[in-house]
Design an enzyme around this catalytic site. Structure first.
Site, PDB file in Angstrom:
ATOM      1  N   TRP A 174       0.864  -1.186   0.000  1.00 32.30           N
ATOM      2  CA  TRP A 174       0.000   0.000   0.000  1.00 32.30           C
ATOM      3  C   TRP A 174       0.902   1.238   0.000  1.00 32.30           C
ATOM      4  CZ3 TRP A 174      -1.809   2.836   4.802  1.00 32.30           C
ATOM      5  CH2 TRP A 174      -2.764   3.816   4.484  1.00 32.30           C
ATOM      6  N   ASP A 255      -0.698  -5.212   9.398  1.00 35.50           N
ATOM      7  CA  ASP A 255      -1.645  -4.177   8.997  1.00 35.50           C
ATOM      8  C   ASP A 255      -2.936  -4.902   8.629  1.00 35.50           C
ATOM      9  OD1 ASP A 255      -3.208  -2.287   7.800  1.00 35.50           O
ATOM     10  OD2 ASP A 255      -1.654  -1.518   6.447  1.00 35.50           O
ATOM     11  N   LYS A 291     -13.258  -0.178   6.113  1.00 35.05           N
ATOM     12  CA  LYS A 291     -13.883  -1.002   5.068  1.00 35.05           C
ATOM     13  C   LYS A 291     -14.929  -1.938   5.653  1.00 35.05           C
ATOM     14  CE  LYS A 291     -10.157   0.542   3.189  1.00 35.05           C
ATOM     15  NZ  LYS A 291      -9.587   0.988   1.980  1.00 35.05           N
TER      16      LYS A 291
HETATM   17  N1  KET Z   1      -3.673  -0.375   5.304  1.00 34.22           N
HETATM   18  C1  KET Z   1      -3.950  -0.799   4.069  1.00 34.22           C
HETATM   19  C2  KET Z   1      -3.273  -2.027   3.580  1.00 34.22           C
HETATM   20  C3  KET Z   1      -4.871  -0.094   3.300  1.00 34.22           C
HETATM   21  O1  KET Z   1      -5.130  -0.559   2.095  1.00 34.22           O
HETATM   22  C4  KET Z   1      -5.475   1.077   3.799  1.00 34.22           C
HETATM   23  C5  KET Z   1      -6.378   1.867   2.951  1.00 34.22           C
HETATM   24  C6  KET Z   1      -5.159   1.455   5.109  1.00 34.22           C
HETATM   25  C7  KET Z   1      -4.242   0.721   5.831  1.00 34.22           C
HETATM   26  C8  KET Z   1      -5.718   2.658   5.782  1.00 34.22           C
HETATM   27  O2  KET Z   1      -7.033   2.832   5.776  1.00 34.22           O
HETATM   28  P1  KET Z   1      -7.742   3.819   6.846  1.00 34.22           P
HETATM   29  O3  KET Z   1      -8.792   4.471   6.052  1.00 34.22           O
HETATM   30  O4  KET Z   1      -6.727   4.776   7.370  1.00 34.22           O
HETATM   31  O5  KET Z   1      -8.245   2.920   7.899  1.00 34.22           O
HETATM   32  N2  KET Z   1      -6.405   1.783   1.683  1.00 34.22           N
HETATM   33  C9  KET Z   1      -7.300   2.426   0.742  1.00 34.22           C
HETATM   34  C10 KET Z   1      -7.584   3.863   1.022  1.00 34.22           C
HETATM   35  C11 KET Z   1      -6.370   4.754   1.124  1.00 34.22           C
HETATM   36  O6  KET Z   1      -5.438   4.655   0.329  1.00 34.22           O
HETATM   37  O7  KET Z   1      -6.373   5.569   2.060  1.00 34.22           O
HETATM   38  C12 KET Z   1      -6.786   2.191  -0.664  1.00 34.22           C
HETATM   39  O8  KET Z   1      -5.727   1.573  -0.868  1.00 34.22           O
HETATM   40  O9  KET Z   1      -7.483   2.593  -1.611  1.00 34.22           O
END
Ligand code: KET
Length: 448
Positions: A174, A255, A291
């Site tokens: 990511w 993660d 999510k």
């Molecule tokens: N870890 C991973 C692996 C991940 O894909 C995301 C979010 C997060 C942490 C963090 O999400 P949060 O909203 O802070 O709980 N991924 C999606 C959104 C982004 O990039 O912020 C994405 O990859 O589209």
């Protein structure tokens, strides 16, 4: 010791300068002096550089600017209904109604580490209801600003308290990991993970790199539904990975942003984390409810640090407060209260698992529909990975110029590494995507 601390500080300043695109301390200083000397009508921020958009969230910015009625946003990992609309889960609405009706609720500051009931239930969700680590009070859990915030708190804590603040990240990973850790004071290195030839896990390469990494290094692992590749180790492979990591006293940092989204089962998706905690070793786990509860903008998450003993966990907890207090003081009330209400009420919890499975199943059905649509068009190439990959995303294998072509000609928005969010797709939009992919692949072939 002081020397090491100083060089760590210098490294951190250099990282900050690179991140914020500050040309160089000397150059900025000089220009600043010139600005003062001339007292011209220029801004004191004249030298601020234009920063590029974020590689993931910037896709939504570009999408929003596009007037085309057929535009499609498959960039950010955000769930959409069959009608292409954002979804507020029914259990979330019901939990919110309950909260509003509770007369005793107020808007006071929370504790620095947040909602204690939420923290307890969040740890239970990932570690399991019978976790000995929880029973023995070996887990320090703090509420965080979603998964990103949890990772950042973890990085800052490791930078201050862990002897080897160097983290190994899977290749690819990511995009935000590469920024969170260095800015949090933890240097990073890659380990092999994805094999583009097989579109699967480079298991041998991964083990080789973990074996070659220093003893005690921090190893970042995606708990399930690896982003962006959608490739997860099998249970057998997790066992091999665990053995190598433990044999080298390395520190796993999980993660966990997609619990329940990979298989549709919260317990199944917690397999890797639970297998590492079951061996009695230590680890960190960031959790996101963005999510799986659809609480994206509410910023609900947690950081768990599993320690060997209760006194250590208690001291770790006390230090986490010192990380959080000067950063944002204490976390927000509302989102964590929603999550806690769902996690503690048997009925809401059960309904949540049904809704979660519904989302996971819809994504799987999109995989089948896209695969079939590509077969129907006779799109050159092997598209089995569309079916095999796990979680929200398909790592298509399309290259940057093919992605640009799809955006330009078909108004389909996705990250430049060829990742598409299957959760943003619907039966109505699958043919449009398949047409675009077909044209991109055929066009690229004829250019060769
Ligand atoms: N870890 C991973 C692996 C991940 O894909 C995301 C979010 C997060 C942490 C963090 O999400 P949060 O909203 O802070 O709980 N991924 C999606 C959104 C982004 O990039 O912020 C994405 O990859 O589209």
């Amino acid at each position: 010791m002081a020397g090491t601390f100083m060089s760590a500080q210098v490294r951190r300043i250099a990282t900050l300068a690179a991140h914020f695109r500050v040309p160089s301390v000397a150059a900025t200083g000089e220009r600043r002096l010139q600005a003062f000397a001339t007292m011209a009508n220029t801004s004191v921020f004249e030298n601020v550089q234009q920063a590029p958009e974020d590689p993931i969230l910037g896709v939504t910015v570009a999408y929003n600017k596009d007037p085309s009625p057929s535009k499609l946003n498959l960039g950010v990992g955000a769930y959409r209904t069959e009608e292409g609309k954002p979804l507020v889960l029914d259990v979330v609405k019901r939990a919110e109604q309950q909260l509003v009706a509770e007369k005793s609720r107020n808007k006071e500051y929370q504790a620095i580490t947040g909602n204690q009931q939420f923290n307890k239930l969040s740890a239970r969700l990932i570690l399991g209801p019978d976790s000995p680590a929880i029973a023995k009070n070996c887990v320090a859990t703090v509420q965080a600003l979603s998964g990103t915030g949890a990772l950042r708190i973890g990085a800052e804590f490791l930078a201050a308290h862990y002897a080897k603040p160097q983290i190994f990240l899977p290749m690819p990973t990511w995009g935000n990991h590469n920024k969170i850790f260095p800015l949090g004071g933890v240097s990073q290195k890659p380990y092999r993970y994805y094999d583009p030839k097989t579109r699967g896990l480079d298991y041998e390469g991964m083990l080789e790199d973990l074996k070659a990494a220093p003893d005690g290094a921090v190893i970042l692992l995606h708990a399930c539904a690896h982003n962006p590749t959608g490739v997860d180790p099998t249970e057998e492979q997790w066992e091999g990975i665990r053995k190598v990591i433990r044999s080298k006293n390395q520190l796993p940092f999980f993660d966990c942003a997609y619990q329940g989204f990979a298989s549709g089962s919260l317990d199944k998706d917690a397999y890797a984390v639970r297998s590492f905690v079951a061996d009695g070793g230590e680890c960190l786990i960031s959790q996101s409810f963005a999510k799986n509860m659809g609480l994206y903008g509410e910023r609900v998450g947690a950081l768990n640090i599993v320690c060997r003993s209760a006194p250590v966990a208690s001291r770790v907890d006390s230090q986490l407060k010192l990380v959080i207090r000067p950063m944002y003081s204490s976390p927000p009330v509302h989102g964590a209260a929603i999550a806690a209400a769902i996690l503690e009420d048997g009925n809401l919890f059960k309904n949540w698992t049904v809704e979660l499975k519904g989302m996971a199943d819809r994504i799987i059905s999109m995989r089948h529909q896209l695969y079939d649509a590509l077969q129907e068009r006779g799109t050159p190439g092997d598209w089995d990975h569309v079916l095999k990959q796990i979680g929200m995303f398909t790592f298509t294998g399309l290259n940057k110029s093919q992605v640009e072509f799809m955006t330009r000609e078909y108004h389909i928005y996705m990250t430049s590494d060829g990742r598409i969010s299957m959760a943003g797709l619907s039966s109505r939009t699958v043919p449009h995507l398949a047409d675009a992919m077909h044209a991109a692949v055929v066009g690229a072939k004829s250019k060769v």
